[in-house]
Scaffold this motif. Structure first.
Motif, mmCIF file in Angstrom:
data_model
loop_
_atom_site.group_PDB
_atom_site.id
_atom_site.type_symbol
_atom_site.label_atom_id
_atom_site.label_comp_id
_atom_site.label_asym_id
_atom_site.label_seq_id
_atom_site.Cartn_x
_atom_site.Cartn_y
_atom_site.Cartn_z
ATOM 1 N N ALA A 9 0.690 -1.505 -0.076
ATOM 2 C CA ALA A 9 -0.077 -0.026 -0.004
ATOM 3 C C ALA A 9 0.834 1.264 0.045
ATOM 4 C CB ALA A 9 -0.794 -0.144 1.249
ATOM 5 N N ASP A 10 2.017 1.100 0.849
ATOM 6 C CA ASP A 10 2.738 2.295 0.821
ATOM 7 C C ASP A 10 3.593 2.539 -0.503
ATOM 8 O OD1 ASP A 10 1.983 2.637 3.548
ATOM 9 O OD2 ASP A 10 3.982 1.735 4.340
ATOM 10 N N ALA A 11 3.999 1.355 -1.192
ATOM 11 C CA ALA A 11 4.535 1.423 -2.227
ATOM 12 C C ALA A 11 3.835 1.951 -3.482
ATOM 13 C CB ALA A 11 5.208 0.276 -2.780
ATOM 14 N N SER A 12 2.563 1.993 -3.379
ATOM 15 C CA SER A 12 1.802 2.457 -4.277
ATOM 16 C C SER A 12 1.786 3.933 -4.438
ATOM 17 C CB SER A 12 0.078 2.022 -4.070
ATOM 18 O OG SER A 12 -0.305 2.742 -3.001
ATOM 19 N N GLU A 13 1.945 4.718 -3.502
ATOM 20 C CA GLU A 13 2.312 6.013 -3.578
ATOM 21 C C GLU A 13 2.959 6.667 -4.868
ATOM 22 O OE1 GLU A 13 3.073 9.488 -0.470
ATOM 23 O OE2 GLU A 13 1.916 7.663 0.268
ATOM 24 N N ASN A 14 4.091 5.885 -4.891
ATOM 25 C CA ASN A 14 5.268 6.251 -6.001
ATOM 26 C C ASN A 14 5.072 5.294 -6.980
ATOM 27 O OD1 ASN A 14 6.024 8.853 -4.932
ATOM 28 N ND2 ASN A 14 7.775 8.035 -3.917
ATOM 29 N N VAL A 15 4.231 4.402 -6.903
ATOM 30 C CA VAL A 15 4.022 3.366 -8.049
ATOM 31 C C VAL A 15 5.389 2.711 -8.462
ATOM 32 C CG1 VAL A 15 3.140 2.733 -10.341
ATOM 33 C CG2 VAL A 15 2.193 4.797 -9.230
ATOM 34 N N LEU A 16 5.987 2.251 -7.002
ATOM 35 C CA LEU A 16 7.194 1.644 -7.199
ATOM 36 C C LEU A 16 7.305 0.118 -7.801
ATOM 37 C CD1 LEU A 16 8.704 2.217 -3.390
ATOM 38 C CD2 LEU A 16 9.202 3.313 -5.541
#
Ligand SMILES: NC(=O)c1ccc[n+]([C@@H]2O[C@H](COP(=O)([O-])OP(=O)(O)OC[C@H]3O[C@@H](n4cnc5c(N)ncnc54)[C@H](O)[C@@H]3O)[C@@H](O)[C@H]2O)c1
Ligand SMILES: O=CCCC(=O)O
Length: 520
Positions: free
Chosen positions: A277-284
């Motif tokens: 979920a956190d990684a979705s912020e910068n579309v990692l």
């Protein structure tokens, strides 16, 4: 030097010690003096931009021996400021590191393989001390973990692209592979060396720089490994290591930082889900190697002795603290009694002791919380009608030991069948038809690995088609191999580590369209 059978070179390891996979033919006494000498050689700082340094806060945290509860070493405790410095170093090194010729990157990995192999006894003992596994198993992990270095040293030069003529002939298509960029690697405590090399080796091969956050329960092996990577010639800033007791606070800001391009995580599904979920912020880009709930299917036509050997490996490897551990034994009703008897007879001989003791076959669990959770699951199953054919409780005395345990008659719907046990406990349930076996096996949100024992090759292939897992052991209880794509489906994760696929996780594809070279 400990002689091991050539089969150990496959990197698999079997706690039954019967020569099936690893046979240790000599066991040197591990003296307190040798432990002290080894611990003194482990760097205790953070590795940032090629230098070992204290945490900005000056804080340290203790690493304990799970067999005795004694503090082994105190190491620097990274905080957000150190995390930022580590990413600064990784980001600064990325461009020049990506330009290093693939052959050179491969040769660094190959030197690292040689160094880890030379220091195999040190790595094995260090893992036994901080994690608890018996030395014979720790040696197996060194072989397995080192193999990722050798495998990816060979893959570094094979990140091929392609050139083609477009279907209408009017342009040319150039497809290349490029490193994804700075990566955050987060590893678990259960395989302290192999889970790190399985990420670091393909990242190095692909030309990515890294920040490694090792597990706070077992950071020492990563510290020693990072020193070996330096000795192998890895340039400053390529691998930065930030052990910490505050994982979320230290890595959270890195995941939000636009310079980070990839998150590779191995650990529980619970934490993985939050990080995704956190990684979705910068579309990692993400790789997620998460939890498992492996079914171990024994059909009525199986070679029961082979099934028991496979069961011992699939259950007791790493004391059951493996994502690949058989979590549910699903056995045909006509052979369930005989299987349980033979399994119990083998398990009975598995002595629990500190991993450095020559007689140790089963080491301690990682901590009191893990041991208590295992016992809670066993007690719940017994309260639901299961019978303890063997074991059934913690071992009295110091350390977090749990008795090797077999439960029969476990009722469907019991917690132990749906949660990862992560301990030396084998619950057995029965089935009467192939369809029922498949239904029971797939009845979980996990999908990492399944094991199938049958002499019928067609049935084996049908199981491959019908079971919802990323991996299948056919008449085999351990299938981990650096040359194979390791990973799961459903809530066991995303992506693959090892094999031809492993390096792809650290590369992205770039397409260059070229105008018709014959036009005007
Ligand atoms: N699929 C695989 O390849 C594989 C391999 C090994 C272990 N596992 C799984 O790992 C689990 C056991 O390992 P564990 O107990 O170390 O798992 P865990 O999820 O508790 O921790 C894994 C890592 O994540 C870190 N972490 C925890 N919370 C974090 C946060 N909020 N932000 C950033 N990092 C955080 C931990 O410090 C550790 O380094 C089991 O579920 C096992 O199945 C999976
Ligand atoms: O714990 C899971 C990893 C085990 C393995 O790579 O075989």
């Amino acid at each position: 030097m400990i002689p091991v059978t050539p089969a150990a070179a496959t990197g698999c390891h079997n706690p039954t010690d019967e020569g099936v996979i690893v046979t240790v033919t000599a066991q040197p006494a591990v003296t307190a003096e040798r432990e002290t000498r080894l611990l003194a050689s482990v760097p205790t700082g953070l590795l940032i931009n090629g230098e070992w340094r204290d945490a900005a806060s000056g804080k340290t945290f203790d690493v304990e021996d799970p067999a005795t509860g004694k503090v082994l070493l105190s190491i620097a405790d990274a905080g957000p400021e150190d995390g930022a410095a580590a990413l600064d170093a990784a980001a600064a090194a990325q461009e020049s590191w990506a330009k290093v010729p693939p052959r050179e990157r491969g040769e660094i990995l190959r030197r690292a393989f040689d160094l880890v192999t030379e220091r195999a006894e040190d790595f094995a003992l260090l893992m036994t001390l901080e994690m608890g596994k018996p030395l014979a198993e720790a040696r197996g992990e060194v072989t397995y973990g080192a193999e990722f270095l050798r495998w990816f040293s060979e893959e570094a030069v094979r990140a091929f692209g392609r050139y083609s003529v477009s279907p209408d002939g009017k342009s040319r298509l150039l497809v290349t592979k490029k490193p994804v960029g700075p990566c955050l690697l987060i590893t678990p405590w259960n395989f302290p060396l192999a889970m790190a090399t399985r990420k670091i080796a393909p990242a190095v091969a692909a030309g990515c720089t890294m920040v490694l956050k090792s597990a706070n329960l077992t950071p020492l092996t990563s510290q020693l490994f990072a020193a070996v990577m330096q000795e192998a010639g890895l340039p400053a800033g390529v691998l930065n290591v930030i052990p910490t007791s505050t994982a979320g606070a230290t890595t959270g800001p890195l995941i939000k930082d636009s310079r980070l391009r990839k998150l590779s995580f191995t650990g529980s599904t619970e934490v993985g889900r939050r990080l995704l979920a956190d990684a979705s912020e910068n579309v990692l880009r993400t790789s997620m190697e998460l939890g498992g709930n492996a079914p171990f299917l024994v059909f009525e036509d199986a070679d029961l002795d082979a099934a028991v050997t496979g069961a011992m490996a699939a259950k007791l490897r790493n004391m059951g603290e493996a994502c690949t551990a058989a979590n549910r034994f699903i056995v045909h009703e006509s052979v369930a009694g005989e299987f349980a008897e033979k399994f119990a007879a083998k398990m009975k001989g598995m002595t629990t002791a500190r991993g450095t003791e020559p007689e140790s076959k089963v080491g301690p669990l990682i901590d009191a919380k893990s041991r208590d959770k295992v016992h809670e699951l066993v007690s719940d199953a017994v309260a639901g009608g299961a019978k303890a054919v063997l074991g059934g409780g913690p071992v009295e005395g110091p350390g977090y030991f749990y008795q090797p345990t077999i439960l029969s008659g476990v009722a469907e719907g019991t917690r132990i069948l749906s949660e990862e046990i992560f301990g030396p406990v084998a619950p057995i349930i029965t089935f009467s038809s192939e369809d029922e076996a498949v239904r029971l096996a797939n009845n979980t949100e996990y999908g990492l690995v399944a094991y199938v024992f049958t002499k019928d090759i067609n049935r084996g292939i049908r199981m491959g088609e019908r079971l919802e897992t990323g991996m299948l052991g056919l008449n085999a209880g351990v299938i981990s191999n650096a040359a194979a794509p390791f990973g799961g489906v459903k809530q066991s994760g995303l992506g693959r580590e090892g094999g031809l696929e492993g390096i792809e996780e650290y590369l992205y594809t770039q397409y260059i369209g070229i105008a018709d070279p014959y036009a005007g």
